[in-house]
Design an enzyme around this catalytic site. Sequence first.
Site, PDB file in Angstrom:
ATOM      1  N   LEU A  76       0.799  -1.228   0.000  1.00 18.20           N
ATOM      2  CA  LEU A  76       0.000   0.000   0.000  1.00 18.20           C
ATOM      3  C   LEU A  76       0.833   1.280   0.000  1.00 18.20           C
ATOM      4  O   LEU A  76       0.297   2.377   0.128  1.00 18.20           O
ATOM      5  CB  LEU A  76      -0.989   0.025   1.185  1.00 18.20           C
ATOM      6  CG  LEU A  76      -1.871  -1.209   1.336  1.00 18.20           C
ATOM      7  CD1 LEU A  76      -2.773  -1.076   2.548  1.00 18.20           C
ATOM      8  CD2 LEU A  76      -2.689  -1.456   0.082  1.00 18.20           C
ATOM      9  N   CYS A  77       2.138   1.158  -0.145  1.00 19.12           N
ATOM     10  CA  CYS A  77       3.010   2.331  -0.215  1.00 19.12           C
ATOM     11  C   CYS A  77       3.023   2.831  -1.656  1.00 19.12           C
ATOM     12  O   CYS A  77       3.180   2.052  -2.589  1.00 19.12           O
ATOM     13  CB  CYS A  77       4.416   1.933   0.235  1.00 19.12           C
ATOM     14  SG  CYS A  77       5.519   3.313   0.491  1.00 19.12           S
ATOM     15  N   HIS A  78       2.854   4.147  -1.835  1.00 19.78           N
ATOM     16  CA  HIS A  78       2.829   4.717  -3.181  1.00 19.78           C
ATOM     17  C   HIS A  78       4.217   4.709  -3.821  1.00 19.78           C
ATOM     18  O   HIS A  78       5.192   5.066  -3.165  1.00 19.78           O
ATOM     19  CB  HIS A  78       2.350   6.172  -3.129  1.00 19.78           C
ATOM     20  CG  HIS A  78       0.931   6.320  -2.732  1.00 19.78           C
ATOM     21  ND1 HIS A  78       0.542   6.393  -1.422  1.00 19.78           N
ATOM     22  CD2 HIS A  78      -0.198   6.391  -3.470  1.00 19.78           C
ATOM     23  CE1 HIS A  78      -0.775   6.510  -1.364  1.00 19.78           C
ATOM     24  NE2 HIS A  78      -1.247   6.513  -2.589  1.00 19.78           N
ATOM     25  N   MET A 114       8.837   6.498   4.412  1.00 21.23           N
ATOM     26  CA  MET A 114       9.064   5.067   4.227  1.00 21.23           C
ATOM     27  C   MET A 114      10.310   4.805   3.394  1.00 21.23           C
ATOM     28  O   MET A 114      11.033   3.833   3.637  1.00 21.23           O
ATOM     29  CB  MET A 114       7.839   4.395   3.602  1.00 21.23           C
ATOM     30  CG  MET A 114       6.610   4.405   4.510  1.00 21.23           C
ATOM     31  SD  MET A 114       6.929   3.799   6.197  1.00 21.23           S
ATOM     32  CE  MET A 114       7.516   2.165   5.883  1.00 21.23           C
ATOM     33  N   GLU A 115      10.585   5.657   2.436  1.00 23.41           N
ATOM     34  CA  GLU A 115      11.790   5.497   1.617  1.00 23.41           C
ATOM     35  C   GLU A 115      13.044   5.686   2.467  1.00 23.41           C
ATOM     36  O   GLU A 115      14.011   4.916   2.350  1.00 23.41           O
ATOM     37  CB  GLU A 115      11.768   6.473   0.442  1.00 23.41           C
ATOM     38  CG  GLU A 115      10.780   6.105  -0.645  1.00 23.41           C
ATOM     39  CD  GLU A 115       9.305   6.299  -0.297  1.00 23.41           C
ATOM     40  OE1 GLU A 115       8.456   5.787  -1.036  1.00 23.41           O
ATOM     41  OE2 GLU A 115       8.982   6.962   0.720  1.00 23.41           O
ATOM     42  N   ASP A 129      25.154  -8.434   6.892  1.00 19.59           N
ATOM     43  CA  ASP A 129      25.491  -9.503   5.953  1.00 19.59           C
ATOM     44  C   ASP A 129      26.978  -9.506   5.613  1.00 19.59           C
ATOM     45  O   ASP A 129      27.615 -10.560   5.580  1.00 19.59           O
ATOM     46  CB  ASP A 129      24.671  -9.363   4.671  1.00 19.59           C
ATOM     47  CG  ASP A 129      25.018 -10.439   3.659  1.00 19.59           C
ATOM     48  OD1 ASP A 129      24.893 -11.634   4.008  1.00 19.59           O
ATOM     49  OD2 ASP A 129      25.424 -10.097   2.537  1.00 19.59           O
TER      50      ASP A 129
END
Length: 161
Positions: A76-78, A114-115, A129
């Site tokens: 649901l993130c644009h 969010m980015e 990692d």
Amino acid sequence: MNDRLTHLDAEGRARMVDVGDKPATVREAVAQGHIRMANATLQRAMSGDTPKGDVRAIAEIAGVMAGKRTADLIPLCHPIALSSLKVDVAPDEKAPGFLVTARARTTGQTGVEMEALTAVSVACLTLYDMLKAIDRGMVIEGVGLIEKHGGASGSYVRDAS
């Protein structure tokens, strides 16, 4: 701050928010996170004495790549056109470990929090990692939004306390 969950419709079903009527404005977000490790691991990472090469440069690139793919990772993130996404991996001798900072920017109808958060998270995971052969006890912590500017909700700056 609005307490209403915007990703749920009147029946409680998940939906992507319609931002079509919102004006395009300059939006910026800064996120940070830490990865703690043994001091010897930090020193090896800083000197380039690791099995996988320059961990800082690779983590910064991984963060940028991930930030650009946020809409593919977060439901649901644009998808948005980023005008800038900078990721900085800085040594933190006090932790010891690295402080990862991402600054995302766009001119659009929805924010870039969010980015920035995705970029920080993936940069930290990449460091893990790349260094796990040396130190499996590393801990990723404190990933969060530091500040955001633009849009209808205005500016937010996290309290330093």
